[in-house]
Scaffold this active site. Structure first.
Site, PDB file in Angstrom:
ATOM      1  CG  ASP A 164      -1.952   1.092   1.201  1.00 45.56           C
ATOM      2  OD1 ASP A 164      -2.529   1.373   0.122  1.00 45.56           O
ATOM      3  OD2 ASP A 164      -2.194   1.674   2.275  1.00 45.56           O
ATOM      4  NE  ARG A 216     -12.998  11.637  -6.985  1.00 47.98           N
ATOM      5  CZ  ARG A 216     -13.761  11.129  -6.013  1.00 47.98           C
ATOM      6  NH1 ARG A 216     -15.031  10.874  -6.199  1.00 47.98           N
ATOM      7  NH2 ARG A 216     -13.237  10.870  -4.834  1.00 47.98           N
TER       8      ARG A 216
END
Length: 184
Positions: free
Chosen positions: A76, A122
């Protein structure tokens, strides 16, 4: 919505640039979290960021092996660093999928190569492979993620005001230090 190629921002760091800590208290890359990951990253060619994560005893799950959740955390961080540094857009993790292919022992280093895969509105798509103990070592973990571009109000509304003040002070200090660079 069609997925378009992700094009790095014109002011994205050049290949070979070592990326700094984005927040000193970040568990992923920060220096102030003793048991943190202390992930270090360098910009590669094209749309790639190379990160390194060394597994310590503080990161183990099963005896002598990295905890899967901490490996997901390292990916991540590596994927988020790729998005933030190459695109210069504030974004948050919307989805993270990891594939654990082989055990990652304590004391080993994962060499993570993260790539920008595309953008749709987005949505930012990124992926990465983590190789064991060498840039050309066997793939131990792979990941794919969806990041979502957000406005600064996402952080000011949901974040800790004191932590945001620390981040602003850190950014101002870094900016002052860069102003003194001989070859900016």
């Amino acid at each position: 919505m069609a997925v378009e190629p992700a094009v790095p921002h014109p002011k994205a760091p050049a290949p070979g640039t070592e990326l700094g800590v984005h927040f000193t208290e970040c568990f992923g890359c920060g220096d102030e979290a003793d048991a943190g990951l202390h992930l270090r990253s360098t910009v590669g060619e094209g749309q790639v960021v190379h990160s390194r994560f060394t597994v310590t005893a503080a990161h183990q799950g099963a005896p002598g092996l990295a905890h899967g959740g901490l490996l997901a955390c390292a990916f991540d961080e590596a994927l988020g660093s790729t998005v933030g540094n190459l695109l210069h857009r504030p974004a948050v993790t919307g989805k993270l999928e990891t594939d654990f292919r082989r055990p990652v022992p304590v004391g080993s280093t994962l060499f993570i190569e993260a790539r920008l895969d595309g953008i749709a509105g987005r949505k930012i798509y990124v992926s990465a492979d983590g190789r064991l103990d060498a840039e050309d070592g066997p793939i131990a973990v792979s990941a794919r993620a969806l990041f979502v571009i957000v406005g600064f109000e996402h952080f000011s509304t949901h974040g800790d005001p004191q932590a945001l003040e620390k981040l602003a002070a850190q950014h101002a200090k870094n900016q002052r230090e860069r102003d003194w660079d001989i070859n900016p």
